[in-house]
Motif scaffolding. Structure first.
Motif, PDB file in Angstrom:
ATOM      1  N   GLY A 114       0.833  -1.203   0.000  1.00  0.00           N
ATOM      2  CA  GLY A 114       0.000   0.000   0.000  1.00  0.00           C
ATOM      3  C   GLY A 114       0.865   1.250   0.000  1.00  0.00           C
ATOM      4  O   GLY A 114       0.598   2.221  -0.714  1.00  0.00           O
ATOM      5  N   LEU A 115       1.945   1.209   0.815  1.00  0.00           N
ATOM      6  CA  LEU A 115       2.814   2.388   0.887  1.00  0.00           C
ATOM      7  C   LEU A 115       3.525   2.647  -0.439  1.00  0.00           C
ATOM      8  O   LEU A 115       3.748   3.799  -0.811  1.00  0.00           O
ATOM      9  CB  LEU A 115       3.811   2.241   2.044  1.00  0.00           C
ATOM     10  CG  LEU A 115       3.173   2.447   3.418  1.00  0.00           C
ATOM     11  CD1 LEU A 115       4.173   2.160   4.532  1.00  0.00           C
ATOM     12  CD2 LEU A 115       2.629   3.875   3.563  1.00  0.00           C
ATOM     13  N   THR A 154       1.587   6.059   6.468  1.00  0.00           N
ATOM     14  CA  THR A 154       1.404   7.124   5.473  1.00  0.00           C
ATOM     15  C   THR A 154       1.989   8.423   6.016  1.00  0.00           C
ATOM     16  O   THR A 154       2.698   9.146   5.315  1.00  0.00           O
ATOM     17  CB  THR A 154      -0.099   7.311   5.158  1.00  0.00           C
ATOM     18  OG1 THR A 154      -0.658   6.036   4.848  1.00  0.00           O
ATOM     19  CG2 THR A 154      -0.310   8.256   3.994  1.00  0.00           C
ATOM     20  N   ASP A 181      -7.771   7.122   0.157  1.00  0.00           N
ATOM     21  CA  ASP A 181      -7.348   5.811   0.646  1.00  0.00           C
ATOM     22  C   ASP A 181      -8.622   5.061   1.040  1.00  0.00           C
ATOM     23  O   ASP A 181      -9.246   5.374   2.048  1.00  0.00           O
ATOM     24  CB  ASP A 181      -6.396   5.998   1.837  1.00  0.00           C
ATOM     25  CG  ASP A 181      -5.880   4.670   2.406  1.00  0.00           C
ATOM     26  OD1 ASP A 181      -6.539   3.634   2.190  1.00  0.00           O
ATOM     27  OD2 ASP A 181      -4.830   4.687   3.081  1.00  0.00           O
ATOM     28  N   THR A 202      -8.974   1.870   1.786  1.00  0.00           N
ATOM     29  CA  THR A 202      -8.636   0.576   2.392  1.00  0.00           C
ATOM     30  C   THR A 202      -9.706   0.091   3.364  1.00  0.00           C
ATOM     31  O   THR A 202     -10.101  -1.071   3.351  1.00  0.00           O
ATOM     32  CB  THR A 202      -7.284   0.690   3.132  1.00  0.00           C
ATOM     33  OG1 THR A 202      -6.277   1.078   2.202  1.00  0.00           O
ATOM     34  CG2 THR A 202      -6.888  -0.618   3.786  1.00  0.00           C
ATOM     35  N   SER A 227      -4.508  -0.332   0.409  1.00  0.00           N
ATOM     36  CA  SER A 227      -3.622  -1.373   0.876  1.00  0.00           C
ATOM     37  C   SER A 227      -4.391  -2.659   0.611  1.00  0.00           C
ATOM     38  O   SER A 227      -5.289  -3.028   1.377  1.00  0.00           O
ATOM     39  CB  SER A 227      -3.318  -1.211   2.376  1.00  0.00           C
ATOM     40  OG  SER A 227      -2.657  -2.389   2.812  1.00  0.00           O
ATOM     41  N   LYS A 249      -5.134  -5.677   2.988  1.00  0.00           N
ATOM     42  CA  LYS A 249      -6.228  -5.747   3.958  1.00  0.00           C
ATOM     43  C   LYS A 249      -7.449  -6.445   3.352  1.00  0.00           C
ATOM     44  O   LYS A 249      -7.370  -7.592   3.013  1.00  0.00           O
ATOM     45  CB  LYS A 249      -6.536  -4.335   4.460  1.00  0.00           C
ATOM     46  CG  LYS A 249      -5.292  -3.486   4.775  1.00  0.00           C
ATOM     47  CD  LYS A 249      -4.487  -3.996   5.955  1.00  0.00           C
ATOM     48  CE  LYS A 249      -3.112  -3.345   6.095  1.00  0.00           C
ATOM     49  NZ  LYS A 249      -3.092  -1.899   6.141  1.00  0.00           N
ATOM     50  N   VAL A 260       1.117  -8.863   1.011  1.00  0.00           N
ATOM     51  CA  VAL A 260       1.272  -7.413   1.180  1.00  0.00           C
ATOM     52  C   VAL A 260       1.216  -6.809  -0.219  1.00  0.00           C
ATOM     53  O   VAL A 260       1.955  -7.238  -1.110  1.00  0.00           O
ATOM     54  CB  VAL A 260       2.617  -7.070   1.859  1.00  0.00           C
ATOM     55  CG1 VAL A 260       2.844  -5.569   1.896  1.00  0.00           C
ATOM     56  CG2 VAL A 260       2.658  -7.641   3.273  1.00  0.00           C
ATOM     57  N   LEU A 280      -5.324  -5.638   9.372  1.00  0.00           N
ATOM     58  CA  LEU A 280      -6.781  -5.650   9.455  1.00  0.00           C
ATOM     59  C   LEU A 280      -7.326  -6.225   8.151  1.00  0.00           C
ATOM     60  O   LEU A 280      -6.582  -6.451   7.196  1.00  0.00           O
ATOM     61  CB  LEU A 280      -7.304  -4.219   9.642  1.00  0.00           C
ATOM     62  CG  LEU A 280      -6.963  -3.232   8.498  1.00  0.00           C
ATOM     63  CD1 LEU A 280      -8.174  -2.895   7.655  1.00  0.00           C
ATOM     64  CD2 LEU A 280      -6.366  -1.968   9.048  1.00  0.00           C
TER      65      LEU A 280
HETATM   66  C1  LIG Z   1      -2.128  -0.856   5.939  1.00  0.00           C
HETATM   67  C2  LIG Z   1      -2.545   0.451   5.455  1.00  0.00           C
HETATM   68  C3  LIG Z   1      -1.747   1.193   4.578  1.00  0.00           C
HETATM   69  C4  LIG Z   1      -0.370   0.724   4.144  1.00  0.00           C
HETATM   70  O1  LIG Z   1      -0.438  -0.412   3.353  1.00  0.00           O
HETATM   71  P1  LIG Z   1       0.699  -1.552   3.322  1.00  0.00           P
HETATM   72  O2  LIG Z   1       0.121  -2.577   2.413  1.00  0.00           O
HETATM   73  O3  LIG Z   1       0.901  -2.021   4.726  1.00  0.00           O
HETATM   74  O4  LIG Z   1       1.925  -0.908   2.783  1.00  0.00           O
HETATM   75  C5  LIG Z   1      -2.230   2.405   4.119  1.00  0.00           C
HETATM   76  N1  LIG Z   1      -3.447   2.871   4.502  1.00  0.00           N
HETATM   77  C6  LIG Z   1      -4.236   2.183   5.342  1.00  0.00           C
HETATM   78  C7  LIG Z   1      -5.558   2.749   5.733  1.00  0.00           C
HETATM   79  C8  LIG Z   1      -3.817   0.959   5.854  1.00  0.00           C
HETATM   80  O5  LIG Z   1      -4.599   0.291   6.710  1.00  0.00           O
END
Ligand SMILES: *Cc1c(COP(=O)(O)O)cnc(C)c1O
Length: 379
Positions: A74-75, A101, A170, A172, A192, A195, A204, A325
């Motif tokens: 996600g990052l 983030t 975002d 997610t 991400s 999740k 990941v 999560l």
């Molecule tokens: C986990 C998460 C990220 C980062 O994603 P990764 O896959 O861990 O790099 C960014 N935003 C939210 C809301 C997340 O829960």
């Protein structure tokens, strides 16, 4: 095609070689050419890989976008978005933000001359106060992590349009099952995929989805030039996860509601953060822009006591204490020492991430088992 069909068929067709229904895992770095430049659309797997392509089409389909991009995390996806900017540019971001983030923005990109304003966006009109000639991007997380604030995407998109600024969301926590930011006027959706999209805590991954061709081309350039792509095995797993996104999310929402209501009625619990409560400050916006309220619930025990919170977390048996999560299994986390430890204590507490806050990712186990686990853990 409706959403519950798109998760399974969106952007997908049987493989051209043998008609396999699931996309094959093209575990290869490179592709044979008959003559220099004589290839079948694939040259080198950083630039494009058929399994990743299938996943990218699925991402685009479920978010009602045109173009999807898959990243190694996600990052890495967020990193690609910020690389659209130049030194001197400014970003207005949600203040209640995923810790990683915040760290990427402040510890990596500030060094390169990009300025970040972290502000409360529960009243979207507040954003306008921070827009300058240099503002190029508004970064929104909703529901926010871990305080479950809700930000009005439609109003924010109108502000972004008015000032010719990009809006990235975002998504997610909500997933496209609950909310589709591109339909509400956002330019970029980020995930991400580690999740809910993956959904099984076994990979990941990150995702971006856009509608605009020019923006997609600029992001593809960055994806290929910086190279933070995901591999074919993980692409396959994510595709497999997305096929059940709609039924998993339905159960996450049902169980999340049951857990939130149980906690809210418990005499030893102080505060419960969940956008489905009528008393939630932005409940009406949540109702308007989301189809349901999701499986994320945060709470504090009475007395706001650190030791009490740790005791509850350690007592849990069905809920596992872990980062992350959105998987099928229920997880409990302590944001102040885990996901949000990279945010200074002062900043953290300003937004409500106190040392006694517990965040639950409510899974899809039997509701009764989850409630009785909380019951024995809280005592
Ligand atoms: C986990 C998460 C990220 C980062 O994603 P990764 O896959 O861990 O790099 C960014 N935003 C939210 C809301 C997340 O829960």
């Amino acid at each position: 095609m409706k959403f519950n069909t798109k998760t399974i068929h969106g952007g997908q067709e049987p493989d051209l070689a043998y008609g396999s229904v699931m996309p094959p895992i093209y575990q290869t770095s490179t592709f044979a050419q008959s003559t220099p430049g004589g290839h079948k659309g694939f040259v080198y797997s950083r630039s494009a890989n058929p399994t990743r392509n299938a996943l990218e089409k699925s991402f685009a389909s479920i978010e009602n976008g045109e173009f999807g991009l898959a990243f190694g995390s996600g990052l890495a996806a967020i990193d690609a978005v910020i690389k659209l900017l130049e030194p001197g540019d400014e970003v207005i971001s949600t203040n209640d933000l995923y810790g990683g983030t915040y760290r990427l923005f402040t510890r990596i990109f500030e060094k390169f001359g990009i300025k970040f304003n972290f502000i409360g966006m529960e009243k979207a009109s507040n954003i306008e106060n921070y827009i300058t000639d240099n503002t190029k991007l508004i970064w929104v997380e909703t529901p926010t992590n871990p305080m479950m604030n809700i930000i009005d995407i439609k109003t924010t998109a109108a502000i972004a349009k008015k000032y010719n600024v990009l809006l990235a969301v975002d998504n997610t926590f909500a997933t496209p099952y609950l909310q589709r930011p591109l339909d509400l006027g956002a330019d970029i959706v980020m995930h991400s995929a580690t999740k809910y999209l993956g959904g099984h805590s076994d990979l990941v991954m990150g995702a971006l989805v856009v509608k605009d061709k020019d923006l997609a081309d600029r992001l593809y350039f960055i994806q290929n030039a910086s190279g933070a792509v995901c591999g074919p095995q993980d692409s396959f797993l994510a595709l497999r996860g997305i096929k059940t996104l709609h039924i998993r999310m339905q159960r996450h929402c049902e169980n999340g509601k049951a857990v939130a209501e149980y906690l809210a009625n418990h005499s030893k619990i102080e505060k419960v953060y969940w956008p489905g409560f009528k008393s939630h400050p932005n409940h009406d916006i949540a109702k308007a822009q989301m189809n349901d309220f999701g499986g994320m619930v945060s709470f504090t025990a009475k007395g706001n006591n650190y030791n009490e919170a740790i005791k509850i977390i350690e007592n849990l048996k069905v809920f596992t204490l872990a980062e992350s999560l959105g998987g099928v299994e229920s997880l409990a986390g302590h944001p102040a020492s885990m996901t949000h430890a990279s945010i200074p204590k002062e900043e953290r507490e300003k937004i409500g991430v106190v040392d006694s806050l517990i965040r639950l990712s409510v899974g899809i186990e039997d509701e009764e088992d989850l409630i009785s686990d909380l019951k024995q853990a809280i005592g």
